[in-house]
Design a protein around this motif. Structure first.
Motif, mmCIF file in Angstrom:
data_model
loop_
_atom_site.group_PDB
_atom_site.id
_atom_site.type_symbol
_atom_site.label_atom_id
_atom_site.label_comp_id
_atom_site.label_asym_id
_atom_site.label_seq_id
_atom_site.Cartn_x
_atom_site.Cartn_y
_atom_site.Cartn_z
ATOM 1 N N GLU B 144 10.326 63.028 99.953
ATOM 2 C CA GLU B 144 11.296 62.207 99.207
ATOM 3 C C GLU B 144 12.686 62.842 99.246
ATOM 4 O O GLU B 144 13.700 62.148 99.374
ATOM 5 N N GLU B 148 16.025 61.294 100.897
ATOM 6 C CA GLU B 148 17.258 61.150 100.099
ATOM 7 C C GLU B 148 18.453 61.752 100.847
ATOM 8 O O GLU B 148 19.525 61.149 100.910
ATOM 9 N N SER B 151 19.342 59.666 103.877
ATOM 10 C CA SER B 151 20.014 58.442 103.425
ATOM 11 C C SER B 151 21.469 58.732 103.064
ATOM 12 O O SER B 151 22.376 57.973 103.428
ATOM 13 N N ASP B 152 21.693 59.831 102.368
ATOM 14 C CA ASP B 152 23.065 60.196 101.990
ATOM 15 C C ASP B 152 23.925 60.470 103.226
ATOM 16 O O ASP B 152 25.087 60.062 103.289
#
Lengths: 121, 192
Positions: B144, B148, B151-152
């Protein structure tokens, strides 16, 4: 309030080696900065360690809270701007105020005025 | 894709800071203070130990400490005797040692180093294993977390599926740094 700007003559951003880059920088800040400096530098970007070299810089004396100054650099012969898959070499002008505020303008230096594309690198 | 446009290029990855889940940097600092300012950040490669050490530096400076940094790694496994002699010569209680990669030292060198460092106001180290100093924080990663970060770095528009990120995470045994390097290669192969 933050307002920093680097403008080259005719908004030109592509140059040949040894050519002159001139223009004007301006800023408007909450308080007058102690120092203002414009740097001409190159850096690499990509997968590996980042290299950087400041080639020349101009310090502007007695900067005011709201100010505007002309600048002029003679560009070096090398290195040229280039890009591959693994690494790019990028030339930039960077305005740095003592308050920590910065503004950057990327430029291209190459004999063709276009960034050189590296094949397979 | 050109290197300069790759979202996983080094400068962007280095700008990713340590993400604490259920505590703040201040919580960590308070705990470190209660530990007498002697502690270790523990974790495998690529889990953010060095990043967390860097993130704590400004807060330690704000407490009035003068930071003295040391680093050992696979390429540099020991310090020259002259360097260590000079390092400890002017060490005072105002100094705080941030030592990245302390596990590289031999047991005897570490014991000697630890003894001499008592003059310093504090010492925080990173290491793969527990036992060199009391553990301040164990760094852990998860699929996860990797998702994250990806994605950032992609500006919130990750095209990577959750299952492919999980597979990437496990393939690199939770090493986020190496996983992001692979992402660089994936994007380097994409058309401009």
């Amino acid at each position: 309030m933050r307002d920093l700007e680097i403008r080259t003559r005719d908004d030109k951003t592509d140059y040949r080696p040894s050519e002159e880059v001139a223009g004007e920088i301006s800023w408007q800040t909450d308080a007058a900065p102690h120092d203002a400096e414009l740097r001409l530098f190159w850096h690499t970007a990509g997968k590996g360690t980042r290299d950087v070299e400041v080639v020349e810089s101009i310090s502007f004396e007695s900067p005011a809270r709201q100010d505007r100054r002309p600048f002029r650099f003679t560009l070096p012969d090398a290195p040229y701007s280039f890009s591959g898959k693994l690494v790019s070499l990028i030339w930039s002008l960077e305005l740095v105020l003592s308050s920590g505020e910065t503004e950057r303008l990327d430029i291209v230096i190459s004999p063709t005025r276009n960034e050189i594309a590296l094949q397979g690198v | 894709m050109k290197a300069r446009n790759n979202p996983f290029r080094t400068d962007r990855v280095l700008a990713v800071r340590y993400r604490l889940c259920d505590e703040t940097l201040n919580d960590l600092l308070e705990r470190l203070q209660k530990m007498g300012f002697r502690g270790a950040i523990i974790g495998p490669n690529g889990t953010g130990k060095t990043t967390l050490l860097e993130d704590l530096e400004p807060a330690l400076c704000a407490l009035g400490f003068r930071i003295k940094k040391l680093r050992l790694d696979d390429e540099k496994r020991s310090f020259a005797k002259v360097f260590i002699k000079d390092f400890f010569a002017d060490l005072t209680a105002q100094d705080f040692i941030l030592f990245d990669g302390a596990e590289q030292m031999t047991t005897i060198d570490w014991q000697l180093f630890k003894f001499k460092s008592k003059k310093a106001g504090g010492m925080l180290i990173t290491a793969y294993r527990k036992g060199l100093l009391p553990t301040l924080k164990e760094c852990e990663t998860s699929p996860e977390l990797l998702q994250e970060i990806i994605s950032d770095l992609l500006g919130g528009a990750s095209s990577e599926s959750s299952s492919s990120t999980t597979e990437l995470f496990h393939r690199h045994r939770g090493n986020i740094r190496v996983a992001l390097r692979e992402m660089y290669d994936v994007y380097a192969g994409k058309p401009i």
